[in-house]
Every structure is written in C-alpha cells, then in structure tokens.
Motif scaffolding. Sequence first.
Motif, PDB file in Angstrom:
ATOM      1  N   MET A 170       0.826  -1.198   0.000  1.00 55.20           N
ATOM      2  CA  MET A 170       0.000   0.000   0.000  1.00 55.20           C
ATOM      3  C   MET A 170       0.866   1.256   0.000  1.00 55.20           C
ATOM      4  O   MET A 170       0.529   2.257  -0.657  1.00 55.20           O
ATOM      5  N   ALA A 171       1.960   1.209   0.721  1.00 58.58           N
ATOM      6  CA  ALA A 171       2.846   2.369   0.763  1.00 58.58           C
ATOM      7  C   ALA A 171       3.382   2.664  -0.636  1.00 58.58           C
ATOM      8  O   ALA A 171       3.396   3.825  -1.087  1.00 58.58           O
ATOM      9  N   ASN A 172       3.753   1.627  -1.337  1.00 64.50           N
ATOM     10  CA  ASN A 172       4.238   1.821  -2.705  1.00 64.50           C
ATOM     11  C   ASN A 172       3.153   2.413  -3.602  1.00 64.50           C
ATOM     12  O   ASN A 172       3.429   3.223  -4.486  1.00 64.50           O
ATOM     13  N   PHE A 173       1.949   1.967  -3.342  1.00 64.23           N
ATOM     14  CA  PHE A 173       0.823   2.483  -4.119  1.00 64.23           C
ATOM     15  C   PHE A 173       0.654   3.987  -3.874  1.00 64.23           C
ATOM     16  O   PHE A 173       0.386   4.765  -4.797  1.00 64.23           O
ATOM     17  N   LEU A 174       0.832   4.372  -2.646  1.00 70.18           N
ATOM     18  CA  LEU A 174       0.749   5.805  -2.313  1.00 70.18           C
ATOM     19  C   LEU A 174       1.852   6.589  -3.005  1.00 70.18           C
ATOM     20  O   LEU A 174       1.634   7.694  -3.531  1.00 70.18           O
ATOM     21  N   VAL A 175       3.051   6.007  -2.994  1.00 71.49           N
ATOM     22  CA  VAL A 175       4.177   6.666  -3.647  1.00 71.49           C
ATOM     23  C   VAL A 175       3.871   6.866  -5.135  1.00 71.49           C
ATOM     24  O   VAL A 175       4.112   7.936  -5.697  1.00 71.49           O
ATOM     25  N   ARG A 176       3.304   5.827  -5.710  1.00 75.03           N
ATOM     26  CA  ARG A 176       2.918   5.937  -7.125  1.00 75.03           C
ATOM     27  C   ARG A 176       1.908   7.075  -7.307  1.00 75.03           C
ATOM     28  O   ARG A 176       2.007   7.877  -8.242  1.00 75.03           O
ATOM     29  N   GLY A 177       0.947   7.150  -6.383  1.00 76.75           N
ATOM     30  CA  GLY A 177      -0.048   8.219  -6.452  1.00 76.75           C
ATOM     31  C   GLY A 177       0.610   9.584  -6.381  1.00 76.75           C
ATOM     32  O   GLY A 177       0.208  10.527  -7.079  1.00 76.75           O
ATOM     33  N   ALA A 178       1.611   9.695  -5.544  1.00 74.10           N
ATOM     34  CA  ALA A 178       2.315  10.970  -5.415  1.00 74.10           C
ATOM     35  C   ALA A 178       3.065  11.274  -6.707  1.00 74.10           C
ATOM     36  O   ALA A 178       3.049  12.413  -7.209  1.00 74.10           O
ATOM     37  N   ALA A 179       3.697  10.264  -7.266  1.00 76.25           N
ATOM     38  CA  ALA A 179       4.463  10.443  -8.509  1.00 76.25           C
ATOM     39  C   ALA A 179       3.552  10.904  -9.647  1.00 76.25           C
ATOM     40  O   ALA A 179       3.930  11.736 -10.474  1.00 76.25           O
ATOM     41  N   GLU A 180       2.333  10.384  -9.640  1.00 78.90           N
ATOM     42  CA  GLU A 180       1.390  10.753 -10.691  1.00 78.90           C
ATOM     43  C   GLU A 180       0.707  12.086 -10.402  1.00 78.90           C
ATOM     44  O   GLU A 180      -0.188  12.509 -11.118  1.00 78.90           O
ATOM     45  N   GLY A 181       1.054  12.669  -9.282  1.00 78.65           N
ATOM     46  CA  GLY A 181       0.462  13.960  -8.953  1.00 78.65           C
ATOM     47  C   GLY A 181      -0.898  13.868  -8.303  1.00 78.65           C
ATOM     48  O   GLY A 181      -1.551  14.866  -8.034  1.00 78.65           O
TER      49      GLY A 181
END
Lengths: 211, 211, 211, 211
Positions: free
Chosen positions: A139-150
């Motif tokens: 889930m943390a990685n998923f959040l990071v991805r969300g941040a990367a995508e803005g």
Amino acid sequence: MSKKQALTEFHRGSILAVAERLFAEKGTERTTMDDIAREAEYSKATLYVYFQSKEEIINAILLSGMLLLKKKIQEAIDSHTDWYQAYDAVCAAIVRFYDENPTAYAAATGAMPVMQAGGEETKGIPEIKRVNAEIDELMANFLVRGAAEGAVRSQLPPVETVLLFWSALAGIVRTADVRKKYIQETVGLSREEFLKHGYRLLLASLTKVGN
Amino acid sequence: MSKKQALTEFHRGSILAVAERLFAEKGTERTTMDDIAREAEYSKATLYVYFQSKEEIINAILLSGMLLLKKKIQEAIDSHTDWYQAYDAVCAAIVRFYDENPTAYAAATGAMPVMQAGGEETKGIPEIKRVNAEIDELMANFLVRGAAEGAVRSQLPPVETVLLFWSALAGIVRTADVRKKYIQETVGLSREEFLKHGYRLLLASLTKVGN
Amino acid sequence: MSKKQALTEFHRGSILAVAERLFAEKGTERTTMDDIAREAEYSKATLYVYFQSKEEIINAILLSGMLLLKKKIQEAIDSHTDWYQAYDAVCAAIVRFYDENPTAYAAATGAMPVMQAGGEETKGIPEIKRVNAEIDELMANFLVRGAAEGAVRSQLPPVETVLLFWSALAGIVRTADVRKKYIQETVGLSREEFLKHGYRLLLASLTKVGN
Amino acid sequence: MSKKQALTEFHRGSILAVAERLFAEKGTERTTMDDIAREAEYSKATLYVYFQSKEEIINAILLSGMLLLKKKIQEAIDSHTDWYQAYDAVCAAIVRFYDENPTAYAAATGAMPVMQAGGEETKGIPEIKRVNAEIDELMANFLVRGAAEGAVRSQLPPVETVLLFWSALAGIVRTADVRKKYIQETVGLSREEFLKHGYRLLLASLTKVGN
DNA sequence: CATGAATGAGAATTCATTCAT
DNA sequence: AATGAATGAATTCTCATTCAT
C-alpha cells in the motif's frame, strides 16, 4: 501435489471454511470445536487429525486470509493505470475481502489480538505478522505511485499515511457492517453506498484538492 | 433518591469499576464472575444481588461509558469558539475516553457486538443505542457549525459524514493502540503523535483545503 | 477450628476417603474425577471446590497417609520395652497400614512415582518427602536401640540397613497381598501367616543368631 | 516354522521391543499406541494386525520377559558349583533383568496387576502365571541345594522361603532404583553397592550364621 | 498384508448461575 | 441484604479401536 496431500488439503479447507463462517458469526471465542465439527460434518476427533489445536485453526484462517488479501490488493493495484481508478479498485477489494473473510480481516486490522496471552508466540504467528507487513508495504508503494502521478499530496509520509488510511478504512468497513441497519435508517444509504462515500471521503484527505 | 437506593448505587458502582478494569485487561469473555467478585471484595453471589447476569454488568458498563463519552464530547465542543480548536479537543477527548473506557469504546464503535445472538434485546440495550444516536447527533451539529463557520466543506451531508468520520477515527484509535509497537518500529511515532497525525489527516477530508 | 473449617475438613475427608478407596481398587491413573464424584456423591464441579486438581487429591492422600504411618510406627516402637516385641509390633503396624492406605503405602515405598513428569515439584510434594525421611529416621533410631540392647548386629550401619529392611518388607507386604491366592495354593499359608514368617525371616538378617 | 510365521514373529518382535522401551520410560498407561506405532515405524493400524489390543502387547512383553528371566536365573544357578557364588550370580542376574525389562519385572514381582478388572482372564495371562510358578520352583530347588550343601538353614521351608526371598529382593531392587538419589544422598552408596549390601543382608536371613 | 482415515467415549477443568440460610 | 456452597453444562483435547481400500 500427491493425491493424498490434495485430499488432506481438501479436508483442511472444508474445516477452515466452516470455522471461518462460525468465527464470523459468533467470534472465535464463542465458537467451540464441537460447533465446528458438527457443521463441518466431521467428528470432533477428526478435527484434531487435521489441526493440532483450536488455535492452529484460527491461525490458519488468519494466515490464508492475509495471503489472499495481499493478492487481492496487488491485483487491484495492477488493474488500472489510472491511480484514481486503482484506488477505487483497492478499496472495493478490501470491502469484498471483509465480506468473505471477516475473521482474517479483524486480525489484519488489529481488531483481534493475534498473539496469545501465554507470551510465547505460537506457531504461525510470525508468518501472519510478516504478511501483514508486506501488505503495508504494498500500500505504501501504491501511495508513492499516487504521489508520482500527482494525485497524492507529496508531503505525506507514505508508510505512516498508509497505516492511518488503512486503519481508518478498517473502521469504516467495520462500522458499515455492524451498524448497517442503523445507517440505513438514519441516512438512508445502503452499506455499499455508505462505503463508497467513505472511501471517497478518505480520498479527499490524501489528494491535493477537495474531491 | 432514598438512602437505600444510594447504597445500592454505591455497590453497583464498586462492582462496575472493578469489572471495567478487568474487562479492559482481559476482555469481557475472559473475565469471570469469580474474578470480579474477588477484586471487588464481594461474594460471587452478591454480584447477582446487584446484577441479574454477567451480561447486565457488561451492558451497564457500556451505558455508563457512553453517557460519559457523550458528556466529554459535549464539553470538548463547548470548550472553544474556534472550530478547529474545538475539533482537536473533541478528538483528544475521544482518545482519552478510549484509554479510560476501552470496553465502552469498543461498543460505541461497533467493535463489540451489543446484542445477544438469542434475538431478544436484553435489558439496557435500547438505552445504549439511544445514547449512541445522541452522540451522533451531537457530532452532526458540530459539523454543521463547522460548515457555518466556513471550516467544513458545506456540500458534505452532516449525519452521514459524522458516521464516516466517527468510524474512521475509531479505526485509527484502535490501531494506534493495538499496533503501538509496530508503529513505533516502522515509522518511529509514539501513539500520541500517530493519533494526532491521524485526526489531522481526517480533518483534511472534511475541510475545504488540504491542511 | 471454626464450624466452617470443620465442615470443609469433613467434605475434604469424605472425598479423600472415596478417592483412596478407588485409587486402591483401580490405581490413580484409571480413577477419574467422575468416578470420585459419583461415589462420593458430589458433583464433579464440587470436587474442584475442595481440591484444585486431581493431583492435589492424590498428594493429599499421600501426605496424610504418610503422617499416619509415621504415627503408627512411633506408637508401635513405644509400645514395648522389649525390642523383639516392639519389632513385631512395628511390622504389624506397617501391614495394617498397607491394608488401610494402599495408595499412600505405594508412595511411601517408592512403588508410585511421587513427582510429576513436568519437572516442577508440585505443591505438597516436599512435605511428603520430608515425612518419608522422618520415617526412615524413626526406624534407624529403632535399629540403634536394638543394637544397644544387644538384639541387632552392631556392625550394621543403621540408616542403610533401615532402607534395605524397609524396602524388603515393602516387597513382602506387596507380594503377600497381590499373590495372596497363589500363596494360599502353593504353600497353604494365609496372608497373615505368610507375612509373619516374612518379618521373622527379615529379623534373622538383622540379629546376631539365626532366629 | 514357515516363512510366513517367521515374518510375523519378526514384526511382533519389532513392535514389542519398542513397546518395552516406551513402557519402561513412561509406564504402560502413559504410552499410547500412537507412540508405539511412531517409534516402531509401523502404522497404528498395523499394530492391530499383530496384536489384538494394547493389553495383548503388554501381556506379550510380560510373558517374553518372564521367559527370559527364567532362563537367566537358570544360567546363574548353573554358573557356579559353589552355592554362595551361585547366589550372588542369581541376584546379579535379577538386577540386570530389572534394568533391561522393568515392565516384565514389575509384573513378575506383582508390582503390576496382571489381570484385568473385567474379570475374564485375558489371553496370555495363564502362560504368564505358569512361567511365574516355574521360576519359583527353580529358586526353591536352588534353596534345597543350598540346604544340602550346608549353606542354608535346613529348617526353612523352601517354597515359602523362596516367595519371601523373592518378594524381599524385588522390594530392594525397586527401591534401589526409584530412590537412587535419596540413597546416594543419605548413605552415600551407589545403586550397585546398595543392592549388593541388600542381597548380602538377605543372605544372612537364609544362612546359618550371620554373614 | 498394510494402512490412512475416522471416531466414540471419555478425561480434566471451568464458569455462570442458583439457593438455602 | 449477603453469602457459602453446590452444580449443570460446557470446553479443549486424547486415545484405543475400527474399517474400507
């Protein structure tokens, strides 16, 4: 897997399925080995052929549940390239999982104590904790991805935010179930609608602009 | 209240105080009437003079706990004219309440089933539900006030949002406690810090702009 | 002793009397708490009011038996000024004790293991061992007296000789009981006669001249 | 014996060897058929191919043990022309037998009840009793020989004396084992020394002059 | 013959509840 | 009112034995 092993797995599975259901209905504490035996249509002694103790049954349910949950979340994450759509899929997967594996869900969200009072960590517990941590990481990685995508506010610390999000969602899911009738009466929402609103509300806390 | 009634209330109170503590330590299921009698320094039979059953003791604790919670929340709401400050106060009150009345909190948030499987609603349950609803109302009004003051997104339906907020917070509070050690190890936050971050995150979902 | 204590002692005594009999008939292992409850006309749960566990019942029987044995031996020793007569009295007392307290006798002679496999010495065991040692001492002193009076060979080391004598006698007593029928058929002696001959034979090993 | 019979005997022997060892370690009561099957590397069901019940296993061990004992005693008797030396050899043989076949020894000396409470003498019991009697006879003849050689007091009735001697020795052997530690602590003798002193003491009761 | 699988009948222990005093 | 005493109904777990394959 040999035929013998397959059969053993089949019986273990039957027992676990019944136990999972009874645990969901009455809780692990109030579910007796007699109950499980009766419903699973085995003799009580047979239960002890496939599991060493009641605790092992509980732990087996927790572990397999957690593994399944991890898989479901992973699939949901991978299901959409668009982060927002993936977010919805993840939440939906979690809700579905709760419906099918309430006992494991309780353990996954800390609503059920996973360690025995005895102190000594019983067989299986370490694995459960490990999978738990793996889910957090996913889930943390998923959040990071969300941040990367803005999509996600980048100042949010991922691991901590996951824990918070996860526990908040757990609370909402649990309430949506336990107080289903009350919710229907007071706000006229079905459980599904309520849950949808719930994870939309949580989404707002993660994203840049009120949604 | 006559002298006799007062005395009865005193004894009930003594018993409930002990029971609440034991329930918090070991859970309702694992706390025996013997435990309660021993610690409260009454004979076991005397417990049955003041309460019809173990269940009635549990329900009495739930009810008094909920009443206390309602009072605490009311006080927190009234403590500050500034909505944001009041919000913090409410969250803090809830966390404090959890520390002091875990059993009642579990019931208030649906983590513990309040009704018996038997079907017939046992004595005391209706009152518990009523107070539960009153707390929801209190919070809904608080949200309305927040909207009026421009703090809260006005398009949020108050009652529904309260239920969501409430259950999300409950999840966070519970997790903060149960997984305290895990949280400390993975994100290096004390329970208090984690909780503070938690209700700040939830605040972001309520307010207009990311906070 | 208060009336309450007396009553408690009465119940404990009733239970122990029944248990002693059943243990004698079937052994401790094959005697169930159900058996004891049924015969003693208490409910099984009531047994647990008076004793914490089956083991405590067993130990209580052993301890009280050993204390009684010690008393009987002491009385026998003191009953005659003539050593030879006292010797007969001691042997007779031991035989009588065996008849009345076979379980305790088994423990006193090592025929039953007094400590649990668990390793940790359970409550009551130390006392049992202490009384056991006291009995050995009593007998050793009796031997010393015999030597002083010129009856016993003075070169025999008292403590060691007592242990030997004691175990030999235990063997004879046990055999006289278990193989009673066989003895009657082969040598035509009643148990009492056989035993008398037995301790006369042992006497010969202790005294100066064949008796 | 046909090849088939020989094979059967081989399997029975394997099972009995394991059972004897386990019985010695934990007692017959606490040794389960599962234990035996596991250690003997047969399936539990196979045990029932070779033996009708657990009891039959126990009895088979007793019988073979008794036969072995008889043989050993016979050999010891024949080993020396000097009666005193033969006496020592017999005692030593018995002690050795106890070490190697504690279960059989317990039965041979009556320390273990050989017949079931059920009343009906189970299969194998008569043989056991017969061998038991044969051993007694062997020893009686040995005593007669001792008397003829002038070693043993001639007024002692042989059969009766054998029974007494035998049971006394059994008691000493048992005690020497069970209370080994206690003996070491109180009189500072090793088990072997204690036993030697024991049968020397018994010898004194048999012979004309104090030894 | 060998065995995997299944189980009936217990075994010790616990606990909420009742009741006579 | 207060309680000591008693217990029925469970609860987890065990084990010798059976039986279809």
